[in-house]
Every structure is written in structure tokens, then in C-alpha cells.
Design a protein around this motif. Sequence first.
Motif, PDB file in Angstrom:
ATOM      1  N   MET A  78       0.707  -1.287   0.105  1.00 37.86           N
ATOM      2  CA  MET A  78       0.001  -0.036  -0.050  1.00 37.86           C
ATOM      3  C   MET A  78       0.968   1.354   0.072  1.00 37.86           C
ATOM      4  SD  MET A  78      -3.233  -0.976   0.106  1.00 37.86           S
ATOM      5  CE  MET A  78      -4.322   0.448   0.900  1.00 37.86           C
ATOM      6  N   LYS A  79       0.473   2.397  -0.654  1.00 38.67           N
ATOM      7  CA  LYS A  79       1.096   3.663  -0.751  1.00 38.67           C
ATOM      8  C   LYS A  79       0.881   4.491   0.180  1.00 38.67           C
ATOM      9  CE  LYS A  79       1.920   3.200  -5.946  1.00 38.67           C
ATOM     10  NZ  LYS A  79       1.572   4.067  -7.092  1.00 38.67           N
ATOM     11  N   ALA A  80       1.654   5.474   0.699  1.00 39.48           N
ATOM     12  CA  ALA A  80       1.118   6.671   1.690  1.00 39.48           C
ATOM     13  C   ALA A  80       0.272   7.379   0.822  1.00 39.48           C
ATOM     14  CB  ALA A  80       2.382   7.172   2.087  1.00 39.48           C
ATOM     15  N   ASN A  81      -0.193   8.405   1.440  1.00 38.34           N
ATOM     16  CA  ASN A  81      -1.245   9.508   1.079  1.00 38.34           C
ATOM     17  C   ASN A  81      -2.371   8.947   0.385  1.00 38.34           C
ATOM     18  OD1 ASN A  81       0.811  11.500   1.728  1.00 38.34           O
ATOM     19  ND2 ASN A  81       1.721  11.220  -0.227  1.00 38.34           N
ATOM     20  N   GLN A  82      -2.977   7.677   0.992  1.00 37.51           N
ATOM     21  CA  GLN A  82      -4.166   7.221   0.425  1.00 37.51           C
ATOM     22  C   GLN A  82      -5.434   8.044   0.932  1.00 37.51           C
ATOM     23  OE1 GLN A  82      -4.889   3.240   1.640  1.00 37.51           O
ATOM     24  NE2 GLN A  82      -6.637   2.807   0.486  1.00 37.51           N
ATOM     25  N   SER A  83      -6.019   8.423  -0.140  1.00 37.37           N
ATOM     26  CA  SER A  83      -7.467   9.241  -0.053  1.00 37.37           C
ATOM     27  C   SER A  83      -8.291   8.767  -1.081  1.00 37.37           C
ATOM     28  CB  SER A  83      -7.033  10.906   0.220  1.00 37.37           C
ATOM     29  OG  SER A  83      -6.296  11.052  -0.975  1.00 37.37           O
ATOM     30  N   VAL A  84      -9.474   9.193  -1.400  1.00 33.80           N
ATOM     31  CA  VAL A  84     -10.360   9.193  -1.975  1.00 33.80           C
ATOM     32  C   VAL A  84     -10.491  10.413  -2.785  1.00 33.80           C
ATOM     33  CG1 VAL A  84     -13.014   8.698  -2.649  1.00 33.80           C
ATOM     34  CG2 VAL A  84     -11.934   7.785  -0.449  1.00 33.80           C
ATOM     35  N   LEU A  85      -9.630  10.155  -4.226  1.00 35.35           N
ATOM     36  CA  LEU A  85      -9.562  11.152  -5.046  1.00 35.35           C
ATOM     37  C   LEU A  85     -11.077  11.316  -5.915  1.00 35.35           C
ATOM     38  CD1 LEU A  85      -5.942  10.471  -6.392  1.00 35.35           C
ATOM     39  CD2 LEU A  85      -6.743  12.004  -4.736  1.00 35.35           C
ATOM     40  N   LYS A  86     -11.197  12.354  -6.133  1.00 38.71           N
ATOM     41  CA  LYS A  86     -12.481  12.878  -7.025  1.00 38.71           C
ATOM     42  C   LYS A  86     -12.064  13.170  -8.304  1.00 38.71           C
ATOM     43  CE  LYS A  86     -15.627  13.991  -3.220  1.00 38.71           C
ATOM     44  NZ  LYS A  86     -16.470  15.143  -2.667  1.00 38.71           N
ATOM     45  N   ASP A  87     -11.021  13.625  -8.537  1.00 36.10           N
ATOM     46  CA  ASP A  87     -10.371  13.830 -10.020  1.00 36.10           C
ATOM     47  C   ASP A  87      -9.113  13.888 -10.153  1.00 36.10           C
ATOM     48  OD1 ASP A  87      -9.582  16.182  -8.456  1.00 36.10           O
ATOM     49  OD2 ASP A  87     -11.302  17.462  -9.157  1.00 36.10           O
ATOM     50  N   PHE A  88      -8.497  14.101 -11.533  1.00 39.89           N
ATOM     51  CA  PHE A  88      -7.222  14.037 -11.541  1.00 39.89           C
ATOM     52  C   PHE A  88      -6.865  15.235 -12.269  1.00 39.89           C
ATOM     53  CE2 PHE A  88      -8.128   9.223 -11.952  1.00 39.89           C
ATOM     54  CZ  PHE A  88      -7.406   8.928 -11.077  1.00 39.89           C
ATOM     55  N   ILE A  89      -5.495  15.668 -12.380  1.00 37.25           N
ATOM     56  CA  ILE A  89      -4.998  16.930 -13.110  1.00 37.25           C
ATOM     57  C   ILE A  89      -4.176  16.414 -14.099  1.00 37.25           C
ATOM     58  CG2 ILE A  89      -3.517  19.124 -12.771  1.00 37.25           C
ATOM     59  CD1 ILE A  89      -6.005  18.927 -11.223  1.00 37.25           C
ATOM     60  N   LEU A  90      -4.283  16.650 -15.406  1.00 33.31           N
ATOM     61  CA  LEU A  90      -3.595  16.339 -16.588  1.00 33.31           C
ATOM     62  C   LEU A  90      -2.575  17.302 -16.630  1.00 33.31           C
ATOM     63  CD1 LEU A  90      -6.537  15.317 -18.986  1.00 33.31           C
ATOM     64  CD2 LEU A  90      -5.066  13.808 -17.717  1.00 33.31           C
ATOM     65  N   VAL A  91      -1.135  16.735 -16.476  1.00 35.33           N
ATOM     66  CA  VAL A  91      -0.189  17.619 -16.435  1.00 35.33           C
ATOM     67  C   VAL A  91       0.021  18.185 -17.935  1.00 35.33           C
ATOM     68  CG1 VAL A  91       2.235  17.724 -16.380  1.00 35.33           C
ATOM     69  CG2 VAL A  91       0.928  16.679 -14.542  1.00 35.33           C
ATOM     70  N   GLY A  92      -0.062  17.106 -18.937  1.00 36.26           N
ATOM     71  CA  GLY A  92      -0.100  17.462 -20.401  1.00 36.26           C
ATOM     72  C   GLY A  92       1.027  18.260 -20.779  1.00 36.26           C
ATOM     73  N   PHE A  93       0.697  19.399 -21.519  1.00 38.67           N
ATOM     74  CA  PHE A  93       2.158  20.093 -21.947  1.00 38.67           C
ATOM     75  C   PHE A  93       2.182  21.430 -21.174  1.00 38.67           C
ATOM     76  CE2 PHE A  93      -0.022  18.173 -25.523  1.00 38.67           C
ATOM     77  CZ  PHE A  93       1.053  17.410 -26.285  1.00 38.67           C
ATOM     78  N   SER A  94       1.871  21.407 -19.730  1.00 36.86           N
ATOM     79  CA  SER A  94       2.306  22.458 -18.682  1.00 36.86           C
ATOM     80  C   SER A  94       3.761  22.615 -18.646  1.00 36.86           C
ATOM     81  CB  SER A  94       1.692  22.154 -17.491  1.00 36.86           C
ATOM     82  OG  SER A  94       2.340  21.134 -17.136  1.00 36.86           O
ATOM     83  N   SER A  95       4.703  21.584 -19.169  1.00 36.15           N
ATOM     84  CA  SER A  95       6.061  21.712 -18.918  1.00 36.15           C
ATOM     85  C   SER A  95       6.528  22.723 -20.188  1.00 36.15           C
ATOM     86  CB  SER A  95       6.841  20.496 -19.098  1.00 36.15           C
ATOM     87  OG  SER A  95       6.291  19.561 -18.135  1.00 36.15           O
ATOM     88  N   TYR A  96       5.749  23.026 -21.148  1.00 36.63           N
ATOM     89  CA  TYR A  96       6.188  23.642 -22.397  1.00 36.63           C
ATOM     90  C   TYR A  96       5.278  24.893 -22.505  1.00 36.63           C
ATOM     91  CZ  TYR A  96       7.834  19.171 -23.370  1.00 36.63           C
ATOM     92  OH  TYR A  96       8.648  18.028 -23.142  1.00 36.63           O
ATOM     93  N   PRO A  97       5.232  25.760 -21.391  1.00 33.72           N
ATOM     94  CA  PRO A  97       4.283  26.931 -21.311  1.00 33.72           C
ATOM     95  C   PRO A  97       4.513  27.890 -22.686  1.00 33.72           C
ATOM     96  CG  PRO A  97       6.163  27.280 -19.711  1.00 33.72           C
ATOM     97  CD  PRO A  97       6.026  25.952 -20.424  1.00 33.72           C
ATOM     98  N   HIS A  98       5.722  28.134 -23.175  1.00 32.12           N
ATOM     99  CA  HIS A  98       5.828  28.994 -24.364  1.00 32.12           C
ATOM    100  C   HIS A  98       5.504  28.493 -25.408  1.00 32.12           C
ATOM    101  CE1 HIS A  98       8.350  31.279 -21.160  1.00 32.12           C
ATOM    102  NE2 HIS A  98       9.017  30.180 -21.097  1.00 32.12           N
ATOM    103  N   VAL A  99       5.043  27.234 -25.883  1.00 26.70           N
ATOM    104  CA  VAL A  99       4.743  26.930 -26.835  1.00 26.70           C
ATOM    105  C   VAL A  99       3.283  26.245 -26.939  1.00 26.70           C
ATOM    106  CG1 VAL A  99       7.084  26.275 -27.827  1.00 26.70           C
ATOM    107  CG2 VAL A  99       5.802  24.677 -26.663  1.00 26.70           C
ATOM    108  N   ARG A 100       2.443  26.519 -25.959  1.00 27.83           N
ATOM    109  CA  ARG A 100       1.405  26.197 -25.819  1.00 27.83           C
ATOM    110  C   ARG A 100       0.335  26.319 -26.796  1.00 27.83           C
ATOM    111  NH1 ARG A 100       0.021  26.393 -19.576  1.00 27.83           N
ATOM    112  NH2 ARG A 100      -2.213  26.296 -20.351  1.00 27.83           N
TER     113      ARG A 100
END
Length: 310
Positions: free
Chosen positions: A1-23
Motif C-alpha cells: 500500500m502506498k502512503a497518502n491514501q485518500s479518495v480522489l474525485k479528480d485528476f490533474i492532466l499535466v499535459g503540455f504544462s512543461s512547455y508554457p511558451h509553445v502552448r
Amino acid sequence: MKANQSVLKDFILVGFSSYPHVRTFLFVLFFGLYLLTLTGNLAILGLTWVDRSLHTPMYLFLRALSFSETCYTLTIIPKMLADLLTEKRSISVPGCGLQMCFFLGLGGTNCIILTLMGYDRFLAICHPLRYPLLMTNVVCGQLVVSAWAGGFLISVTETALIFGGSFCNPNLIHHFFCHMRAVVRLSCLDSDLTELVVTMVSVSGLMGTFLLIVTTYIFILSTVFRIPSAEGKQKAFSTCASHLTVVIVHFGFAAIVYLKPEGSGGDDTLIAVPYTVITPFLSPLIFSLRNRDMKNAFRKLLAKRSFWNT
């Protein structure tokens, strides 16, 4: 079992956030490719529906592939485009499951339909006299239904395996859609076995359909080389050229995504772009430009429109 277990209601899609200048550039590029993809697939759907000379199994399979690929892009690209313009890139857990299920199901359906198209060419070239009896429009329709059933049977199984448990923080999916590898790593349970199982299922389906297509083309080539006339050989090859090109593009890009070893480096987000954006764009383009019947049907449609306008 992993730590930080909780009931998640949503996810965050990181996507292209690492490339803010070309979005913004990526949004314009992907939006343009998406419009062209939709236009190409809708053109194939329209032409194969309107022109009665294209009401043959070969083009019924092509129509089914175009419809499947249109749905396939709808599950991924609109959400990706919206996320490129906003800082809030969340998706609910049920929404993520649905997106994954449809993405995997439609991707599997595309692979099976491409395999059926290869089988259709095998029957047409290797058994031309029996072809009208073996491959009727009714049989074609039944095979297409089987392709959808097979694709979604696999996707529902994989999605159920991944979403059968709970997920732990951080709720960051390092991708622009709910890719199965990226999501399964957020499971609160030991995800290594689940990731191995779903990866093996996907790879087996991918390699299985590809090997079936290779087998059909081995028989096709052996038959074509026995045709005495050069014109006959060229005619036989011309009916397979567009399909073979799409198979190489489709399975080539898919192999990069699914056969990429763990820890081999590279941004998974960028690696998935060819398979999710470029392949659906190229497929209708290849089938339209490299197919004489499709070009003739388009010319006839333009001629009819110009006649009624005069």
C-alpha cells in the motif's frame, strides 16, 4: 500500500504544462490537424455513402475505419485542445475511466478493422473467383460488429483492472489524456502487476493483429508474383498500396508508444502525439490520395455539383 491514501474525485492532466511558451503554437497546430482529420474522415464517409460504385466490402471497411477514427479523435483531442488554453486541467475519476475505455476500445477496433481490410485484400487477390461468395456486404457488416465487440471487450477488461481500486495523491497524470500507464501508477495498491498485465494485453493485441496482417501480405505477395503480366501485378499492388501504407504508419507509431521500455527516457506526452494526432490525420489523407476509386468518386461528385449549378 502506498502512503497518502485518500479518495480522489479528480485528476490533474499535466499535459503540455512543461512547455508554457509553445502552448499557443501547439493549440493552433493541433486544432488545424484536427479539422483536417475530421474533414478527411467525413469526406470518406460521405463519398462511400453517396457513390454506389463504392458500396463494396473494401469500402465498407474503409467507412467503418473512418467512423471509428473520428470517434477515436473525439475522445482525446477536444479535451487536449481545451487544456492547452486553460490552467485548470482537471478530469473526474469516472470521466478519466470513460476516456480510457473509449480510447483503448476504439484503438483496438481500428487495429482489428485494419486486419480485416488485409483479409479482404487477401480474399480478393488470392481467391478472386470465390471472393463474391466469401465476402458479401452482410459478412462485412458482421465482421465490423465483431471488430467493435473485440476492441471494447479488451478495453473494458483493462479499464476495470485499473479502476478497480482507489487512487493515492498526488493526483497528477503526467500525460495529456488518461493513458493507462500514467493512471495505473497512481493506484494505492501495488501497481506493478496491474501495469504488467494491462501492458501485456495491449501489446499482445497490437502484435497479434500486426502479425495477422503480415501473414495475409505474405500470401498476397506470393500470389502477385505468380501473375504473368506486369499490368496485372501493378493492378493487384495498387489495391493494397494505401492499406499497407496506413498499416505501417499506424503500427509503427503504436509500437513506439507501447513497446517503449521503462526508464528508457523521453517525454511520454510528446511520444504519444504521433499516435493520437498524426496517425488519424494521415490515414484519411493516404486513403484519399492513393486510391483511384476515391479520387474518381470525388471528381464525379464535383462534376454533378457543377452541372446543377450551371
